[in-house]
Design an enzyme around this catalytic site. Structure first.
Site, PDB file in Angstrom:
ATOM      1  N   CYS A   1       0.641  -1.288  -0.130  1.00  0.00           N
ATOM      2  CA  CYS A   1      -0.192   0.087  -0.011  1.00  0.00           C
ATOM      3  C   CYS A   1       0.953   1.290   0.013  1.00  0.00           C
ATOM      4  O   CYS A   1       0.137   2.410  -0.230  1.00  0.00           O
ATOM      5  CB  CYS A   1      -0.940  -0.102   1.245  1.00  0.00           C
ATOM      6  SG  CYS A   1      -0.241   0.493   3.132  1.00  0.00           S
TER       7      CYS A   1
ATOM      8  N   CYS B   1       1.243  -4.373   8.583  1.00  0.00           N
ATOM      9  CA  CYS B   1       0.828  -2.844   8.270  1.00  0.00           C
ATOM     10  C   CYS B   1      -0.441  -2.358   8.618  1.00  0.00           C
ATOM     11  O   CYS B   1      -1.469  -3.158   8.410  1.00  0.00           O
ATOM     12  CB  CYS B   1       0.959  -2.733   6.683  1.00  0.00           C
ATOM     13  SG  CYS B   1       0.497  -1.265   6.039  1.00  0.00           S
TER      14      CYS B   1
ATOM     15  N   CYS C   1      -3.068  -1.461   5.486  1.00  0.00           N
ATOM     16  CA  CYS C   1      -3.620  -2.478   4.737  1.00  0.00           C
ATOM     17  C   CYS C   1      -3.688  -3.922   5.339  1.00  0.00           C
ATOM     18  O   CYS C   1      -4.230  -4.896   4.485  1.00  0.00           O
ATOM     19  CB  CYS C   1      -2.719  -2.637   3.240  1.00  0.00           C
ATOM     20  SG  CYS C   1      -1.312  -3.547   3.446  1.00  0.00           S
TER      21      CYS C   1
ATOM     22  N   CYS D   1      11.995  -7.945  12.546  1.00  0.00           N
ATOM     23  CA  CYS D   1      12.441  -8.755  11.464  1.00  0.00           C
ATOM     24  C   CYS D   1      11.761  -8.767  10.488  1.00  0.00           C
ATOM     25  O   CYS D   1      10.473  -9.473  10.494  1.00  0.00           O
ATOM     26  CB  CYS D   1      12.699 -10.268  12.507  1.00  0.00           C
ATOM     27  SG  CYS D   1      13.540 -11.428  11.333  1.00  0.00           S
TER      28      CYS D   1
HETATM   29 FE    FE Z   1       0.449  -1.735   3.882  1.00  0.00          FE
END
Ligand code: FE
Length: 134
Positions: free
Chosen positions: A52, A98, A101, A122
């Site tokens: 995204c 994330c 998204c 990581c």
């Molecule tokens: Fe994303």
């Protein structure tokens, strides 16, 4: 209205992502260690979400973990990633996704540099889109 990244259908990601990116980011897979192109990247810049475009990690927090995956001791901005308890594979880990998204990025461990945050994000190289400083 802000774009509804988390509401995008599976077909959108199938088309947008490569097979490997889809396996990692949508199916919570893990790329082979040392396989990613960004493991040894030392340029200054921003690592964005490959799915995204959200800013995730700055090169300023990247460090050599010798794990085979790009490693960071902090996120680029508060609220840009989400953490989830992950008890799969017989391990107790913390998954990193994330925040915009929902893509799987990797895991965070508490064995990072003690003189910084002590955290080690990581992250799969193929989940990151590096934008070098101009
Ligand atoms: Fe994303």
């Amino acid at each position: 209205m802000a774009e509804d990244w988390k509401g995008k259908p599976d077909s959108y990601w199938r088309e947008k992502l490569t097979a490997e990116q889809y396996r990692v980011m949508r199916e919570k897979g893990t790329e082979a260690p040392w396989a990613g192109v960004l493991v040894d990247n030392h340029d200054d810049g921003m690592y964005r979400c490959m799915a995204c475009g959200q800013e995730l990690f700055s090169s300023e927090t990247k460090f050599e973990s010798n794990s085979g995956w790009p490693s960071f001791y902090d996120v680029a901005a508060e609220g840009h990633v989400e953490l989830h308890e992950d008890n799969t594979l017989g391990m107790k880990r913390t998954e990193v996704t994330c925040a915009r998204c929902g893509a799987h990025l990797g895991h965070v461990f508490d064995d990072g540099p003690a003189d910084k945050t002590g955290q080690r994000y990581c992250i799969n190289s193929c989940a990151l889109d590096f934008e070098g400083k101009k």
